[in-house]
Design an enzyme around this catalytic site. Structure first.
Site, PDB file in Angstrom:
ATOM      1  N   GLU A 264      -1.004   0.986  20.366  1.00  0.00           N
ATOM      2  CA  GLU A 264      -1.211  -0.515  20.252  1.00  0.00           C
ATOM      3  C   GLU A 264      -1.667  -0.685  21.512  1.00  0.00           C
ATOM      4  O   GLU A 264      -0.970  -0.519  22.920  1.00  0.00           O
ATOM      5  CB  GLU A 264       0.422  -1.297  19.618  1.00  0.00           C
ATOM      6  CG  GLU A 264       0.485  -1.171  18.266  1.00  0.00           C
ATOM      7  CD  GLU A 264       1.350  -1.979  17.868  1.00  0.00           C
ATOM      8  OE1 GLU A 264       1.484  -2.774  18.242  1.00  0.00           O
ATOM      9  OE2 GLU A 264       1.800  -1.647  16.407  1.00  0.00           O
TER      10      GLU A 264
ATOM     11  N   LYS B 161      -0.653   7.824  18.342  1.00  0.00           N
ATOM     12  CA  LYS B 161      -0.946   5.906  18.212  1.00  0.00           C
ATOM     13  C   LYS B 161      -0.126   5.323  19.452  1.00  0.00           C
ATOM     14  O   LYS B 161       1.265   5.394  19.447  1.00  0.00           O
ATOM     15  CB  LYS B 161      -0.829   5.305  16.540  1.00  0.00           C
ATOM     16  CG  LYS B 161      -1.801   4.455  16.852  1.00  0.00           C
ATOM     17  CD  LYS B 161      -1.248   3.398  15.271  1.00  0.00           C
ATOM     18  CE  LYS B 161      -0.160   3.437  14.521  1.00  0.00           C
ATOM     19  NZ  LYS B 161       0.360   1.876  15.323  1.00  0.00           N
TER      20      LYS B 161
ATOM     21  N   ASP C 202       3.619   7.432  15.987  1.00  0.00           N
ATOM     22  CA  ASP C 202       3.597   6.408  16.900  1.00  0.00           C
ATOM     23  C   ASP C 202       4.367   6.690  18.170  1.00  0.00           C
ATOM     24  O   ASP C 202       5.399   6.688  18.156  1.00  0.00           O
ATOM     25  CB  ASP C 202       4.040   4.992  16.330  1.00  0.00           C
ATOM     26  CG  ASP C 202       3.334   4.297  16.012  1.00  0.00           C
ATOM     27  OD1 ASP C 202       1.620   3.646  16.699  1.00  0.00           O
ATOM     28  OD2 ASP C 202       3.397   2.772  15.127  1.00  0.00           O
TER      29      ASP C 202
ATOM     30  N   ASP D 235       5.759   2.974  13.062  1.00  0.00           N
ATOM     31  CA  ASP D 235       6.616   2.705  13.878  1.00  0.00           C
ATOM     32  C   ASP D 235       7.075   1.677  12.360  1.00  0.00           C
ATOM     33  O   ASP D 235       8.257   0.400  12.740  1.00  0.00           O
ATOM     34  CB  ASP D 235       6.792   2.251  14.792  1.00  0.00           C
ATOM     35  CG  ASP D 235       5.485   0.705  15.524  1.00  0.00           C
ATOM     36  OD1 ASP D 235       4.807   0.373  14.272  1.00  0.00           O
ATOM     37  OD2 ASP D 235       5.474   0.392  16.543  1.00  0.00           O
TER      38      ASP D 235
ATOM     39  N   GLU E 106      -6.553  -3.666  12.875  1.00  0.00           N
ATOM     40  CA  GLU E 106      -5.559  -3.948  11.961  1.00  0.00           C
ATOM     41  C   GLU E 106      -5.967  -5.916  12.744  1.00  0.00           C
ATOM     42  O   GLU E 106      -6.089  -6.456  13.232  1.00  0.00           O
ATOM     43  CB  GLU E 106      -4.111  -4.085  12.582  1.00  0.00           C
ATOM     44  CG  GLU E 106      -2.860  -4.493  11.423  1.00  0.00           C
ATOM     45  CD  GLU E 106      -1.696  -4.320  12.015  1.00  0.00           C
ATOM     46  OE1 GLU E 106      -1.522  -3.065  12.733  1.00  0.00           O
ATOM     47  OE2 GLU E 106      -0.754  -4.614  11.160  1.00  0.00           O
TER      48      GLU E 106
HETATM   49  O1  KIV Z   1       3.033   1.394  12.275  1.00  0.00           O
HETATM   50  C1  KIV Z   1       2.738   2.008  11.037  1.00  0.00           C
HETATM   51  O2  KIV Z   1       2.573   2.153  10.013  1.00  0.00           O
HETATM   52  C2  KIV Z   1       1.406   0.951  11.672  1.00  0.00           C
HETATM   53  C3  KIV Z   1      -0.380   1.407  10.747  1.00  0.00           C
HETATM   54  C4  KIV Z   1       0.579   0.117   9.381  1.00  0.00           C
HETATM   55  C5  KIV Z   1      -1.208   0.770  10.760  1.00  0.00           C
HETATM   56  O3  KIV Z   1       0.409   0.260  12.781  1.00  0.00           O
END
Ligand code: KIV
Length: 255
Positions: free
Chosen positions: A115, A113, A83, A44, A178
């Site tokens: 968070e 992914k 994401d 994202d 991160e």
């Molecule tokens: O959104 C993203 O690109 C990320 C990475 C930098 C880990 O979360």
């Protein structure tokens, strides 16, 4: 042959470091894949590097699906991870399942992914049970930037270790760290069986991820944790200027 999620996780046991980059469009995804990068994240971060927004919060599910479809079409070998945009796994269970399943169904990506923290342990376990491979993301969480206040190094050892162990126990296939203080990232990497993928977390993670625009020199400023491997800003700028001059001087098109 395309990498699978279990093969990705198993790279740690083989003792080889894992490479990951972001990509958001067809030509760059194609190149990243051709370079042999293990996994591509449609992050994202596209809100900032593609859309020019202040942070990642405005990115929508539809935008994530749109970019992941494009990237997936370009990739033959790498794992493609999408994401889950803000508010991520903080929706209700049915809504989170629906969002993750929608991304998987419509993009053919290999995993999502998220968070997260120990508080979403049950949510991760249920998603994994539904067949949705989860790449957990702990430490600095850009989707919480308004609460964090600034992008800074995360140094709360016990909390970070608790989050890492919780996401592993929930069934995540790997975890992004991160901006985790490097000694803590090293300890987490030693403790976990699943791979840790660091960004700004030192050299002892099991793999590294960077934003493509940062390594290519296409971001206005290279973040401290990144390394610039090319200066595409200069190359693209001089190509565009040369074209403009040719058009103005009537050197292009040639007779
Ligand atoms: O959104 C993203 O690109 C990320 C990475 C930098 C880990 O979360």
């Amino acid at each position: 042959m395309a990498l699978t999620v279990p093969e990705f996780t198993a790279i740690k046991k083989k003792g080889r470091k894992i490479s990951m980059l972001t990509a958001y469009d067809f030509p760059t995804a194609h190149l990243v894949d051709e370079a042999g990068i293990d996994a591509i994240l449609v992050g994202d971060s596209l809100g900032m590097v593609v859309q020019g927004k202040q942070n990642t919060l405005p990115v929508t599910l539809e935008e994530m699906i749109y970019h992941t479809q494009i990237v997936r079409r370009a990739v033959r070998n790498a794992l493609v991870i999408a994401d889950l945009p803000f508010p991520g796994g903080h929706e209700s269970w049915p809504e989170t399942l629906r969002n993750c399943a929608k991304i998987m169904k419509e993009t053919d990506c290999h995993g999502i992914k998220m968070e997260t923290s120990f508080q979403q342990k049950e949510m991760i376990a249920r998603l994994v049970d539904a067949g949705i491979p989860i790449l957990a993301h702990i430490g600095l969480l850009p989707q919480k930037i308004q609460a964090f206040g600034k992008y800074s190094m995360q140094k709360m050892r016990d909390e970070l270790m608790r989050d890492a162990l919780a996401v592993q126990e929930a069934g995540s296939f790997a975890v992004v760290l991160e901006c985790v203080e490097p000694l803590i990232a090293k300890e987490i990497s030693r403790e976990l069986e699943i791979p840790t993928i660091g960004i700004g977390s030192g050299r002892d993670c099991d793999g590294q991820i960077l934003v493509l625009q940062d390594i290519l020199g296409l971001s206005p400023r290279t973040p401290k944790h990144a390394k610039r491997y090319a200066n595409l800003h200069e190359i693209i700028l001089s190509a565009c200027q040369a074209y403009r001059k040719d058009v103005e001087a009537e050197h292009f098109p040639e007779k």
